[in-house]
Motif scaffolding. Sequence first.
Motif, PDB file in Angstrom:
ATOM      1  N   GLN A  73       0.821  -1.208   0.000  1.00 30.00           N
ATOM      2  CA  GLN A  73       0.000   0.000   0.000  1.00 30.00           C
ATOM      3  C   GLN A  73       0.862   1.267   0.000  1.00 30.00           C
ATOM      4  O   GLN A  73       0.448   2.296  -0.516  1.00 30.00           O
ATOM      5  N   ALA A  74       2.066   1.183   0.552  1.00 27.69           N
ATOM      6  CA  ALA A  74       2.965   2.334   0.629  1.00 27.69           C
ATOM      7  C   ALA A  74       4.224   2.081  -0.210  1.00 27.69           C
ATOM      8  O   ALA A  74       5.318   2.512   0.153  1.00 27.69           O
ATOM      9  N   TRP A  75       4.077   1.407  -1.332  1.00 32.33           N
ATOM     10  CA  TRP A  75       5.206   1.012  -2.169  1.00 32.33           C
ATOM     11  C   TRP A  75       6.105   2.197  -2.534  1.00 32.33           C
ATOM     12  O   TRP A  75       7.313   2.053  -2.608  1.00 32.33           O
ATOM     13  N   ALA A  76       5.527   3.358  -2.759  1.00 33.39           N
ATOM     14  CA  ALA A  76       6.318   4.514  -3.195  1.00 33.39           C
ATOM     15  C   ALA A  76       7.281   4.987  -2.106  1.00 33.39           C
ATOM     16  O   ALA A  76       8.308   5.600  -2.407  1.00 33.39           O
ATOM     17  N   GLU A  77       6.966   4.692  -0.856  1.00 31.53           N
ATOM     18  CA  GLU A  77       7.819   5.084   0.261  1.00 31.53           C
ATOM     19  C   GLU A  77       8.698   3.937   0.741  1.00 31.53           C
ATOM     20  O   GLU A  77       9.410   4.087   1.738  1.00 31.53           O
ATOM     21  N   ALA A  78       8.652   2.807   0.078  1.00 34.14           N
ATOM     22  CA  ALA A  78       9.347   1.598   0.553  1.00 34.14           C
ATOM     23  C   ALA A  78      10.755   1.450  -0.010  1.00 34.14           C
ATOM     24  O   ALA A  78      11.342   0.373   0.071  1.00 34.14           O
ATOM     25  N   GLY A  79      11.298   2.505  -0.565  1.00 34.83           N
ATOM     26  CA  GLY A  79      12.660   2.440  -1.079  1.00 34.83           C
ATOM     27  C   GLY A  79      12.788   1.419  -2.198  1.00 34.83           C
ATOM     28  O   GLY A  79      11.915   1.286  -3.047  1.00 34.83           O
ATOM     29  N   HIS A  80      13.872   0.657  -2.153  1.00 36.91           N
ATOM     30  CA  HIS A  80      14.143  -0.301  -3.222  1.00 36.91           C
ATOM     31  C   HIS A  80      13.602  -1.692  -2.920  1.00 36.91           C
ATOM     32  O   HIS A  80      14.017  -2.666  -3.548  1.00 36.91           O
ATOM     33  N   LEU A  81      12.672  -1.780  -1.975  1.00 37.22           N
ATOM     34  CA  LEU A  81      12.025  -3.057  -1.696  1.00 37.22           C
ATOM     35  C   LEU A  81      11.272  -3.539  -2.941  1.00 37.22           C
ATOM     36  O   LEU A  81      11.179  -4.733  -3.207  1.00 37.22           O
ATOM     37  N   PHE A  82      10.755  -2.585  -3.718  1.00 34.06           N
ATOM     38  CA  PHE A  82      10.073  -2.889  -4.979  1.00 34.06           C
ATOM     39  C   PHE A  82      10.997  -2.471  -6.118  1.00 34.06           C
ATOM     40  O   PHE A  82      11.524  -1.360  -6.119  1.00 34.06           O
ATOM     41  N   ASP A  83      11.169  -3.376  -7.087  1.00 29.95           N
ATOM     42  CA  ASP A  83      12.073  -3.044  -8.192  1.00 29.95           C
ATOM     43  C   ASP A  83      11.396  -2.073  -9.163  1.00 29.95           C
ATOM     44  O   ASP A  83      10.223  -1.719  -9.009  1.00 29.95           O
ATOM     45  N   GLU A  84      12.140  -1.648 -10.158  1.00 31.07           N
ATOM     46  CA  GLU A  84      11.666  -0.631 -11.093  1.00 31.07           C
ATOM     47  C   GLU A  84      10.374  -1.042 -11.802  1.00 31.07           C
ATOM     48  O   GLU A  84       9.442  -0.244 -11.937  1.00 31.07           O
ATOM     49  N   ARG A  85      10.302  -2.279 -12.247  1.00 28.46           N
ATOM     50  CA  ARG A  85       9.095  -2.748 -12.940  1.00 28.46           C
ATOM     51  C   ARG A  85       7.911  -2.832 -11.988  1.00 28.46           C
ATOM     52  O   ARG A  85       6.785  -2.487 -12.353  1.00 28.46           O
ATOM     53  N   GLU A  86       8.146  -3.289 -10.770  1.00 29.81           N
ATOM     54  CA  GLU A  86       7.063  -3.353  -9.788  1.00 29.81           C
ATOM     55  C   GLU A  86       6.546  -1.946  -9.471  1.00 29.81           C
ATOM     56  O   GLU A  86       5.328  -1.734  -9.427  1.00 29.81           O
ATOM     57  N   ARG A  87       7.439  -1.006  -9.264  1.00 25.94           N
ATOM     58  CA  ARG A  87       7.021   0.372  -8.970  1.00 25.94           C
ATOM     59  C   ARG A  87       6.221   0.956 -10.135  1.00 25.94           C
ATOM     60  O   ARG A  87       5.184   1.590  -9.925  1.00 25.94           O
ATOM     61  N   ALA A  88       6.697   0.731 -11.344  1.00 27.85           N
ATOM     62  CA  ALA A  88       5.982   1.249 -12.515  1.00 27.85           C
ATOM     63  C   ALA A  88       4.602   0.607 -12.641  1.00 27.85           C
ATOM     64  O   ALA A  88       3.611   1.285 -12.918  1.00 27.85           O
ATOM     65  N   ALA A  89       4.527  -0.710 -12.433  1.00 32.56           N
ATOM     66  CA  ALA A  89       3.249  -1.423 -12.535  1.00 32.56           C
ATOM     67  C   ALA A  89       2.281  -0.981 -11.444  1.00 32.56           C
ATOM     68  O   ALA A  89       1.079  -0.806 -11.702  1.00 32.56           O
ATOM     69  N   LEU A  90       2.778  -0.790 -10.233  1.00 32.90           N
ATOM     70  CA  LEU A  90       1.909  -0.363  -9.136  1.00 32.90           C
ATOM     71  C   LEU A  90       1.409   1.066  -9.356  1.00 32.90           C
ATOM     72  O   LEU A  90       0.230   1.359  -9.106  1.00 32.90           O
ATOM     73  N   ALA A  91       2.266   1.945  -9.845  1.00 39.00           N
ATOM     74  CA  ALA A  91       1.841   3.315 -10.148  1.00 39.00           C
ATOM     75  C   ALA A  91       0.771   3.316 -11.240  1.00 39.00           C
ATOM     76  O   ALA A  91      -0.236   4.022 -11.145  1.00 39.00           O
ATOM     77  N   TRP A  92       0.995   2.492 -12.282  1.00 40.94           N
ATOM     78  CA  TRP A  92       0.016   2.398 -13.370  1.00 40.94           C
ATOM     79  C   TRP A  92      -1.302   1.827 -12.856  1.00 40.94           C
ATOM     80  O   TRP A  92      -2.375   2.321 -13.198  1.00 40.94           O
ATOM     81  N   ALA A  93      -1.218   0.807 -12.009  1.00 43.49           N
ATOM     82  CA  ALA A  93      -2.431   0.208 -11.436  1.00 43.49           C
ATOM     83  C   ALA A  93      -3.237   1.248 -10.663  1.00 43.49           C
ATOM     84  O   ALA A  93      -4.470   1.273 -10.743  1.00 43.49           O
ATOM     85  N   GLU A  94      -2.551   2.097  -9.926  1.00 43.48           N
ATOM     86  CA  GLU A  94      -3.252   3.117  -9.146  1.00 43.48           C
ATOM     87  C   GLU A  94      -3.950   4.137 -10.039  1.00 43.48           C
ATOM     88  O   GLU A  94      -5.113   4.455  -9.831  1.00 43.48           O
ATOM     89  N   THR A  95      -3.252   4.638 -11.063  1.00 43.82           N
ATOM     90  CA  THR A  95      -3.867   5.667 -11.906  1.00 43.82           C
ATOM     91  C   THR A  95      -4.982   5.095 -12.774  1.00 43.82           C
ATOM     92  O   THR A  95      -6.003   5.747 -12.987  1.00 43.82           O
ATOM     93  N   VAL A  96      -4.825   3.854 -13.245  1.00 46.21           N
ATOM     94  CA  VAL A  96      -5.880   3.238 -14.057  1.00 46.21           C
ATOM     95  C   VAL A  96      -7.090   2.898 -13.182  1.00 46.21           C
ATOM     96  O   VAL A  96      -8.238   3.122 -13.584  1.00 46.21           O
ATOM     97  N   THR A  97      -6.864   2.382 -11.990  1.00 45.53           N
ATOM     98  CA  THR A  97      -7.972   2.040 -11.090  1.00 45.53           C
ATOM     99  C   THR A  97      -8.750   3.293 -10.690  1.00 45.53           C
ATOM    100  O   THR A  97      -9.968   3.256 -10.564  1.00 45.53           O
ATOM    101  N   ARG A  98      -8.055   4.387 -10.536  1.00 40.82           N
ATOM    102  CA  ARG A  98      -8.695   5.656 -10.125  1.00 40.82           C
ATOM    103  C   ARG A  98      -8.955   6.553 -11.337  1.00 40.82           C
ATOM    104  O   ARG A  98      -8.904   7.788 -11.231  1.00 40.82           O
ATOM    105  N   VAL A  99      -9.245   5.961 -12.472  1.00 37.45           N
ATOM    106  CA  VAL A  99      -9.374   6.678 -13.736  1.00 37.45           C
ATOM    107  C   VAL A  99     -10.321   7.875 -13.646  1.00 37.45           C
ATOM    108  O   VAL A  99     -10.050   8.925 -14.244  1.00 37.45           O
TER     109      VAL A  99
END
Length: 153
Positions: A73-99
């Motif tokens: 839920q707080a992936w953006a503040e979790a540093g490098h726990l999430f890799d680049e692709r995961e961060r990009a996918a999670l950001a996209w999921a948030e903006t598409v879900t909240r279209v």
Amino acid sequence: MTERLDYNHVAPAGAKALGGLYGYVMQSGLPATLVTLVYLRVSQINNCAYCLDMHTRDLLKNGVKIEKLVLVQAWAEAGHLFDERERAALAWAETVTRVAETGVPDEAYQAVRAVFGERELVDLTIAISMMNAYNRMSISFRNTPQAALEKAA
């Protein structure tokens, strides 16, 4: 919470069609863990208890550490726990879900395109859209999470 109806029983062809979409996503070539992290994030945004329970269990079974799961839920503040692709996918999921709120801005598209190819992005967006549909079905018809069923047993 009491299930209102079993949509799989009432409309088996519709449920099968959704299942076919799920099958497509799973064979798309996107990593299963990445897709399931996205499913979890979408389900968090939509407050779908049934799907939160299911995707958390799936990620744990696939070896994702609890420390990572609790920070989805707080992936953006979790540093490098999430890799680049995961961060990009999670950001996209948030903006598409909240279209309705976001309009899926050009900056979000450009950011995800920097990490995902065209086909991957289409498949990822299909996965996000499908999970939003499943969340709406589960919430509307009150699917009971496995954890609640186990507690009642």
